[in-house]
Design an enzyme around this catalytic site. Structure first.
Site, short mmCIF file in Angstrom:
data_model
loop_
_atom_site.label_atom_id
_atom_site.label_comp_id
_atom_site.label_asym_id
_atom_site.label_seq_id
_atom_site.Cartn_x
_atom_site.Cartn_y
_atom_site.Cartn_z
N ASP A 247 -6.56 -6.56 4.40
CA ASP A 247 -5.94 -5.24 4.35
C ASP A 247 -6.02 -4.61 5.75
O ASP A 247 -7.12 -4.43 6.28
CB ASP A 247 -6.70 -4.38 3.33
CG ASP A 247 -6.14 -2.97 3.19
OD1 ASP A 247 -5.07 -2.68 3.76
OD2 ASP A 247 -6.79 -2.17 2.49
N GLY A 248 -4.83 -4.30 6.30
CA GLY A 248 -4.78 -3.61 7.58
C GLY A 248 -3.99 -4.39 8.61
O GLY A 248 -4.36 -5.49 8.98
N MET B 70 -12.19 3.89 -0.82
CA MET B 70 -12.89 4.13 0.45
C MET B 70 -13.62 5.45 0.31
O MET B 70 -13.24 6.47 0.90
CB MET B 70 -11.88 4.15 1.60
CG MET B 70 -11.41 2.77 1.98
SD MET B 70 -9.84 2.80 2.87
CE MET B 70 -8.73 2.91 1.49
N MET C 70 -9.27 7.79 -0.57
CA MET C 70 -10.13 8.15 0.57
C MET C 70 -10.69 9.54 0.34
O MET C 70 -9.96 10.44 -0.08
CB MET C 70 -9.32 8.14 1.86
CG MET C 70 -8.63 6.82 2.16
SD MET C 70 -7.84 6.88 3.78
CE MET C 70 -6.95 5.33 3.78
N GLY D 33 1.14 -2.06 4.14
CA GLY D 33 1.61 -0.70 3.98
C GLY D 33 2.85 -0.44 4.80
O GLY D 33 3.98 -0.47 4.30
N SER D 34 2.65 -0.23 6.11
CA SER D 34 3.80 0.12 6.95
C SER D 34 4.83 -1.00 7.01
O SER D 34 6.03 -0.74 7.12
CB SER D 34 3.34 0.53 8.35
OG SER D 34 2.31 -0.30 8.80
N HIS E 5 -1.08 -1.24 -4.19
CA HIS E 5 -2.38 -0.96 -3.60
C HIS E 5 -2.52 0.55 -3.40
O HIS E 5 -1.71 1.19 -2.72
CB HIS E 5 -2.46 -1.70 -2.26
CG HIS E 5 -3.77 -1.60 -1.55
ND1 HIS E 5 -4.83 -2.44 -1.81
CD2 HIS E 5 -4.19 -0.76 -0.57
CE1 HIS E 5 -5.85 -2.13 -1.01
NE2 HIS E 5 -5.49 -1.11 -0.25
N ASP F 64 -4.85 3.51 -2.03
CA ASP F 64 -5.97 3.81 -1.13
C ASP F 64 -6.57 5.16 -1.47
O ASP F 64 -5.97 6.20 -1.19
CB ASP F 64 -5.49 3.79 0.32
CG ASP F 64 -5.20 2.38 0.80
OD1 ASP F 64 -6.09 1.53 0.70
OD2 ASP F 64 -4.05 2.13 1.25
N GLY G 258 -9.18 3.68 6.95
CA GLY G 258 -8.94 5.11 7.10
C GLY G 258 -7.49 5.48 7.31
O GLY G 258 -7.06 6.55 6.89
N SER H 105 0.83 -1.21 0.00
CA SER H 105 0.00 0.00 0.00
C SER H 105 0.86 1.25 0.00
O SER H 105 1.67 1.46 0.92
CB SER H 105 -0.90 0.01 1.23
OG SER H 105 -1.45 1.31 1.39
N GLY I 94 -3.20 3.99 7.85
CA GLY I 94 -2.18 2.95 7.89
C GLY I 94 -1.65 2.81 9.31
O GLY I 94 -1.95 3.63 10.19
N HIS J 299 -8.26 0.69 -4.12
CA HIS J 299 -9.19 0.44 -3.02
C HIS J 299 -9.93 1.73 -2.74
O HIS J 299 -9.36 2.67 -2.18
CB HIS J 299 -8.36 -0.04 -1.80
CG HIS J 299 -9.16 -0.24 -0.56
ND1 HIS J 299 -8.58 -0.36 0.69
CD2 HIS J 299 -10.50 -0.36 -0.37
CE1 HIS J 299 -9.53 -0.54 1.59
NE2 HIS J 299 -10.69 -0.53 0.98
N MET K 172 -11.49 -6.25 5.45
CA MET K 172 -10.65 -5.30 6.19
C MET K 172 -10.27 -5.90 7.54
O MET K 172 -11.14 -6.39 8.27
CB MET K 172 -11.39 -3.98 6.42
CG MET K 172 -11.68 -3.16 5.17
SD MET K 172 -10.22 -2.72 4.21
CE MET K 172 -9.24 -1.80 5.41
C1 DX5 Z 1 -6.35 1.40 5.58
C2 DX5 Z 1 -5.92 1.14 4.15
C3 DX5 Z 1 -4.77 0.21 4.08
C4 DX5 Z 1 -3.51 0.73 4.75
C5 DX5 Z 1 -2.76 -0.45 5.27
O1 DX5 Z 1 -7.60 1.93 5.60
O2 DX5 Z 1 -6.97 0.56 3.40
O3 DX5 Z 1 -4.51 -0.21 2.76
O4 DX5 Z 1 -2.69 1.45 3.89
O5 DX5 Z 1 -1.67 0.00 6.02
P1 DX5 Z 1 -0.98 -0.94 7.11
O6 DX5 Z 1 -0.47 -2.14 6.37
O7 DX5 Z 1 0.09 -0.10 7.68
O8 DX5 Z 1 -2.04 -1.32 8.10
ZN ZN Z 2 -6.44 -0.37 1.46
#
Ligand code: DX5
Ligand code: ZN
Length: 223
Positions: free
Chosen positions: A174-175, A67, A36, A196-197, A32, A34, A141, A8, A143, A65, A136
């Protein structure tokens, strides 16, 4: 189904997205993205113009993705722009069947996403309309949140449901996916992992993708 990793870019440096995409491109299956809108979730990121630029900057397919509210209105444009996969949230969609079909008609894979508190069973009859189900494992919302173990039983139920209806549908989580949590999700039946992180916070993002992939493959018995 093979294990796939979708880093992500929410946790990447937004001023250098082309470089950040390149940093994982040798090993990532997807990138990925995101999207938002500060309404469906309390955060604001990027939209179609950035996706269009990113499509020109990388050969890695984009896993968008969304959101956002009103995905029926906005999602088709991401497919039309060339995203490889477009995922909408079930509770935001007014006409999910029409929107999933439109995404497919425009050449992208169609995904349906559920938040941690949403049951999968009400969507069983939509399985034939989707290429991927996204569960999820944090409230969407942001990371860097903690993986919610409470979703594991739902991942198991979703895997059984998909296998009984259409085993070609991918099951994404995801998450909070990291080296500490990915095995639990893989063992429960997920096969596409957003991280992501755990990827962009690592010294070697491409190496982190590979480590996550082998942990998941080992835990799921899939390669
Ligand atoms: C959160 C996003 C994720 C986010 C994941 O709402 O949809 O894709 O970037 O980040 P990590 O892996 O750090 O939880
Ligand atoms: Zn996502």
């Amino acid at each position: 189904m093979t294990i796939q990793i979708s880093p992500s870019i929410l946790n990447a440096d937004f001023a250098h997205l082309a470089d950040e995409a390149a940093a994982v491109s040798p090993s990532a299956d997807w990138l990925h993205v995101d999207v938002m809108d500060n309404h469906f979730v309390p955060n604001l990121t990027l939209g179609l113009p950035v996706v269009e630029s990113l499509l020109k900057a990388t050969d890695t397919p984009l896993d968008c993705h969304l959101m956002i509210e009103e995905p029926d209105r906005w999602a088709p444009a991401y497919a039309e722009a060339g995203a490889g996969s477009v995922t909408i949230h079930a509770k935001a969609a007014g006409a999910p069947v029409r929107t999933l079909r439109e995404i497919r008609r425009l050449g992208a894979r169609a995904g349906l996403a559920l938040n941690p508190g949403e049951a999968v069973e009400p969507y069983a009859d939509l399985i034939g309309e989707m290429d991927m189900l996204l569960l999820m494992t944090v409230e969407p919302g942001f990371g860097g949140q903690k993986f919610l173990d409470m979703v594991l039983p739902k991942i198991r139920r979703a895997r059984e449901l998909l296998d009984s209806r259409d085993a070609s549908v991918w099951l994404q989580v995801d998450g909070g996916v990291s080296a500490e949590t990915i095995e639990r999700a893989a063992e429960a039946g997920a096969d596409v992992f957003v991280a992501g992180s755990a990827v962009y916070g690592a010294q070697d993002p491409a190496g982190a993708v590979e480590s996550l992939r082998s942990l998941a493959a080992e835990a799921s018995g899939r390669k």
